[in-house]
Design a protein around this motif. Structure first.
Motif, PDB file in Angstrom:
ATOM      1  N   GLU A  33      48.006 107.601  -7.107  1.00 49.97           N
ATOM      2  CA  GLU A  33      47.248 107.634  -8.352  1.00 49.97           C
ATOM      3  C   GLU A  33      46.054 106.722  -8.132  1.00 49.97           C
ATOM      4  OE1 GLU A  33      47.888 109.314 -11.257  1.00 49.97           O
ATOM      5  OE2 GLU A  33      49.595 110.275 -10.271  1.00 49.97           O
ATOM      6  N   VAL A  34      44.886 107.117  -8.610  1.00 52.53           N
ATOM      7  CA  VAL A  34      43.670 106.356  -8.335  1.00 52.53           C
ATOM      8  C   VAL A  34      42.910 106.063  -9.624  1.00 52.53           C
ATOM      9  CG1 VAL A  34      41.487 106.316  -7.055  1.00 52.53           C
ATOM     10  CG2 VAL A  34      43.463 107.520  -6.097  1.00 52.53           C
ATOM     11  N   LEU A  35      42.499 104.800  -9.766  1.00 56.48           N
ATOM     12  CA  LEU A  35      41.566 104.394 -10.814  1.00 56.48           C
ATOM     13  C   LEU A  35      40.275 103.997 -10.108  1.00 56.48           C
ATOM     14  CD1 LEU A  35      43.693 101.996 -13.050  1.00 56.48           C
ATOM     15  CD2 LEU A  35      42.915 104.286 -13.632  1.00 56.48           C
ATOM     16  N   GLU A  36      39.172 104.632 -10.447  1.00 55.24           N
ATOM     17  CA  GLU A  36      37.868 104.290  -9.866  1.00 55.24           C
ATOM     18  C   GLU A  36      37.079 103.491 -10.889  1.00 55.24           C
ATOM     19  OE1 GLU A  36      35.578 107.652  -8.266  1.00 55.24           O
ATOM     20  OE2 GLU A  36      37.383 108.828  -8.618  1.00 55.24           O
ATOM     21  N   ARG A  37      36.545 102.339 -10.468  1.00 58.67           N
ATOM     22  CA  ARG A  37      35.710 101.540 -11.365  1.00 58.67           C
ATOM     23  C   ARG A  37      34.468 101.078 -10.616  1.00 58.67           C
ATOM     24  NH1 ARG A  37      38.496 104.011 -14.122  1.00 58.67           N
ATOM     25  NH2 ARG A  37      39.799 103.307 -15.838  1.00 58.67           N
ATOM     26  N   ARG A  38      33.316 101.087 -11.324  1.00 61.75           N
ATOM     27  CA  ARG A  38      32.036 100.780 -10.691  1.00 61.75           C
ATOM     28  C   ARG A  38      31.499  99.390 -11.010  1.00 61.75           C
ATOM     29  NH1 ARG A  38      30.932 106.447 -12.032  1.00 61.75           N
ATOM     30  NH2 ARG A  38      31.214 107.579 -10.089  1.00 61.75           N
ATOM     31  N   THR A  39      32.089  98.707 -11.980  1.00 63.28           N
ATOM     32  CA  THR A  39      31.619  97.355 -12.295  1.00 63.28           C
ATOM     33  C   THR A  39      32.808  96.396 -12.287  1.00 63.28           C
ATOM     34  OG1 THR A  39      31.929  97.433 -14.699  1.00 63.28           O
ATOM     35  CG2 THR A  39      29.824  98.305 -13.823  1.00 63.28           C
ATOM     36  N   PRO A  40      32.551  95.125 -12.051  1.00 63.21           N
ATOM     37  CA  PRO A  40      33.642  94.142 -12.082  1.00 63.21           C
ATOM     38  C   PRO A  40      34.361  94.120 -13.431  1.00 63.21           C
ATOM     39  CG  PRO A  40      31.709  93.201 -11.039  1.00 63.21           C
ATOM     40  CD  PRO A  40      31.284  94.514 -11.610  1.00 63.21           C
ATOM     41  N   GLN A  41      33.589  94.180 -14.505  1.00 67.59           N
ATOM     42  CA  GLN A  41      34.188  94.135 -15.836  1.00 67.59           C
ATOM     43  C   GLN A  41      35.111  95.334 -16.083  1.00 67.59           C
ATOM     44  OE1 GLN A  41      30.912  93.874 -15.099  1.00 67.59           O
ATOM     45  NE2 GLN A  41      30.440  91.743 -15.639  1.00 67.59           N
ATOM     46  N   GLU A  42      34.665  96.527 -15.688  1.00 67.10           N
ATOM     47  CA  GLU A  42      35.497  97.723 -15.835  1.00 67.10           C
ATOM     48  C   GLU A  42      36.780  97.600 -15.010  1.00 67.10           C
ATOM     49  OE1 GLU A  42      33.042 100.947 -14.523  1.00 67.10           O
ATOM     50  OE2 GLU A  42      31.925 101.061 -16.409  1.00 67.10           O
ATOM     51  N   ALA A  43      36.657  97.028 -13.811  1.00 67.21           N
ATOM     52  CA  ALA A  43      37.820  96.879 -12.928  1.00 67.21           C
ATOM     53  C   ALA A  43      38.838  95.914 -13.535  1.00 67.21           C
ATOM     54  CB  ALA A  43      37.380  96.381 -11.556  1.00 67.21           C
ATOM     55  N   ILE A  44      38.371  94.805 -14.068  1.00 64.65           N
ATOM     56  CA  ILE A  44      39.274  93.811 -14.665  1.00 64.65           C
ATOM     57  C   ILE A  44      39.983  94.405 -15.881  1.00 64.65           C
ATOM     58  CG2 ILE A  44      39.367  91.576 -15.859  1.00 64.65           C
ATOM     59  CD1 ILE A  44      36.950  90.775 -13.943  1.00 64.65           C
ATOM     60  N   LEU A  45      39.240  95.096 -16.732  1.00 66.77           N
ATOM     61  CA  LEU A  45      39.850  95.730 -17.914  1.00 66.77           C
ATOM     62  C   LEU A  45      40.857  96.807 -17.521  1.00 66.77           C
ATOM     63  CD1 LEU A  45      36.757  96.003 -20.284  1.00 66.77           C
ATOM     64  CD2 LEU A  45      38.726  94.468 -20.519  1.00 66.77           C
ATOM     65  N   ALA A  46      40.522  97.592 -16.508  1.00 71.98           N
ATOM     66  CA  ALA A  46      41.442  98.642 -16.051  1.00 71.98           C
ATOM     67  C   ALA A  46      42.732  98.030 -15.518  1.00 71.98           C
ATOM     68  CB  ALA A  46      40.774  99.502 -14.982  1.00 71.98           C
ATOM     69  N   ALA A  47      42.609  96.952 -14.765  1.00 76.78           N
ATOM     70  CA  ALA A  47      43.791  96.286 -14.206  1.00 76.78           C
ATOM     71  C   ALA A  47      44.659  95.687 -15.310  1.00 76.78           C
ATOM     72  CB  ALA A  47      43.375  95.207 -13.214  1.00 76.78           C
ATOM     73  N   GLN A  48      44.029  95.149 -16.349  1.00 75.67           N
ATOM     74  CA  GLN A  48      44.785  94.608 -17.472  1.00 75.67           C
ATOM     75  C   GLN A  48      45.543  95.715 -18.194  1.00 75.67           C
ATOM     76  OE1 GLN A  48      41.362  92.589 -19.351  1.00 75.67           O
ATOM     77  NE2 GLN A  48      42.709  90.805 -19.510  1.00 75.67           N
ATOM     78  N   ASP A  49      44.883  96.836 -18.357  1.00 76.28           N
ATOM     79  CA  ASP A  49      45.479  97.962 -19.088  1.00 76.28           C
ATOM     80  C   ASP A  49      46.593  98.627 -18.295  1.00 76.28           C
ATOM     81  OD1 ASP A  49      45.596  99.810 -21.290  1.00 76.28           O
ATOM     82  OD2 ASP A  49      44.560 101.267 -20.001  1.00 76.28           O
ATOM     83  N   THR A  50      46.359  98.837 -17.009  1.00 73.56           N
ATOM     84  CA  THR A  50      47.327  99.492 -16.128  1.00 73.56           C
ATOM     85  C   THR A  50      47.346  98.734 -14.809  1.00 73.56           C
ATOM     86  OG1 THR A  50      46.667 101.609 -17.117  1.00 73.56           O
ATOM     87  CG2 THR A  50      48.022 101.708 -15.137  1.00 73.56           C
ATOM     88  N   PRO A  51      48.257  97.772 -14.650  1.00 74.58           N
ATOM     89  CA  PRO A  51      48.283  96.970 -13.418  1.00 74.58           C
ATOM     90  C   PRO A  51      48.460  97.835 -12.170  1.00 74.58           C
ATOM     91  CG  PRO A  51      49.646  95.966 -15.109  1.00 74.58           C
ATOM     92  CD  PRO A  51      49.258  97.323 -15.616  1.00 74.58           C
ATOM     93  N   PRO A  52      47.556  97.654 -11.202  1.00 73.98           N
ATOM     94  CA  PRO A  52      47.643  98.461  -9.976  1.00 73.98           C
ATOM     95  C   PRO A  52      48.673  97.892  -8.997  1.00 73.98           C
ATOM     96  CG  PRO A  52      45.774  96.989  -9.857  1.00 73.98           C
ATOM     97  CD  PRO A  52      46.373  96.796 -11.223  1.00 73.98           C
ATOM     98  N   ASP A  53      49.069  98.729  -8.063  1.00 73.71           N
ATOM     99  CA  ASP A  53      49.945  98.308  -6.970  1.00 73.71           C
ATOM    100  C   ASP A  53      49.128  97.766  -5.804  1.00 73.71           C
ATOM    101  OD1 ASP A  53      52.587  99.202  -8.009  1.00 73.71           O
ATOM    102  OD2 ASP A  53      51.539 101.133  -8.039  1.00 73.71           O
ATOM    103  N   LEU A  54      47.850  98.156  -5.751  1.00 72.19           N
ATOM    104  CA  LEU A  54      46.962  97.759  -4.658  1.00 72.19           C
ATOM    105  C   LEU A  54      45.526  97.879  -5.142  1.00 72.19           C
ATOM    106  CD1 LEU A  54      47.118  98.071  -1.044  1.00 72.19           C
ATOM    107  CD2 LEU A  54      45.475  99.679  -1.928  1.00 72.19           C
ATOM    108  N   ILE A  55      44.662  96.992  -4.645  1.00 74.60           N
ATOM    109  CA  ILE A  55      43.237  97.057  -4.955  1.00 74.60           C
ATOM    110  C   ILE A  55      42.472  97.293  -3.654  1.00 74.60           C
ATOM    111  CG2 ILE A  55      41.216  95.785  -5.784  1.00 74.60           C
ATOM    112  CD1 ILE A  55      43.126  94.092  -7.484  1.00 74.60           C
ATOM    113  N   ILE A  56      41.503  98.195  -3.723  1.00 75.48           N
ATOM    114  CA  ILE A  56      40.554  98.388  -2.631  1.00 75.48           C
ATOM    115  C   ILE A  56      39.180  98.107  -3.229  1.00 75.48           C
ATOM    116  CG2 ILE A  56      39.527  99.980  -0.978  1.00 75.48           C
ATOM    117  CD1 ILE A  56      42.162 101.546  -1.007  1.00 75.48           C
ATOM    118  N   SER A  57      38.493  97.089  -2.708  1.00 69.39           N
ATOM    119  CA  SER A  57      37.211  96.687  -3.280  1.00 69.39           C
ATOM    120  C   SER A  57      36.139  96.546  -2.209  1.00 69.39           C
ATOM    121  CB  SER A  57      37.363  95.339  -4.000  1.00 69.39           C
ATOM    122  OG  SER A  57      36.120  94.895  -4.510  1.00 69.39           O
ATOM    123  N   ASP A  58      34.927  96.970  -2.567  1.00 72.11           N
ATOM    124  CA  ASP A  58      33.788  96.658  -1.722  1.00 72.11           C
ATOM    125  C   ASP A  58      33.616  95.146  -1.712  1.00 72.11           C
ATOM    126  OD1 ASP A  58      33.000  99.158  -0.824  1.00 72.11           O
ATOM    127  OD2 ASP A  58      31.571  99.474  -2.451  1.00 72.11           O
TER     128      ASP A  58
END
Length: 133
Positions: A33-58
């Protein structure tokens, strides 16, 4: 894990829409399952809402470093062992050393080889279970 599908959830953070789409397609094909986020703020909010099992970040996303984004997510989730993989075109030993000292599971150079990426993701997802054993 995504509670509905039972598949590992990967949060992918980066600015380039084409790169994000390619990476998401590779992961989806491998049943992640993949969550794509383009900004730091979007990524933090997405992780809070649905905690990921792994993060891949530029390594750099807007004016934030990948380290800053992932550190913030780990703090918010209180998840020190959350596996993090960093992506960059640079192969500087200083950058690699800093990312590993932060606890980055892997540092990968772009362009990515899908087979290698998927193999490393499987290993990274197994690491927290091995550490806790």
């Amino acid at each position: 894990m995504n509670p509905l599908t039972g598949q590992p959830l990967v949060l992918v953070i980066g600015e380039d829409p084409a790169s994000l789409s390619d990476l998401a397609a590779t992961l989806s094909t491998a049943n992640f399952e993949v969550l794509e986020r383009r900004t730091p703020q979007e990524a933090i909010l997405a992780a809070q809402d649905t905690p990921p099992d792994l993060i891949i970040s530029d390594v750099m996303v807007r004016s934030w470093t990948g380290l800053e984004i992932c550190e913030r997510i780990r703090q918010v989730l209180m998840a020190e062992t959350l596996p993090v993989m960093f992506l960059s075109r640079s192969q500087s030993s200083d950058i690699i050393r800093r990312h590993h000292s932060f606890g980055g599971t892997y540092y990968l150079r772009k362009p990515l080889e899908p087979r290698v990426l998927l193999s490393l993701i499987e290993k990274a997802l197994a690491l927290p279970a091995l550490v806790g054993a």
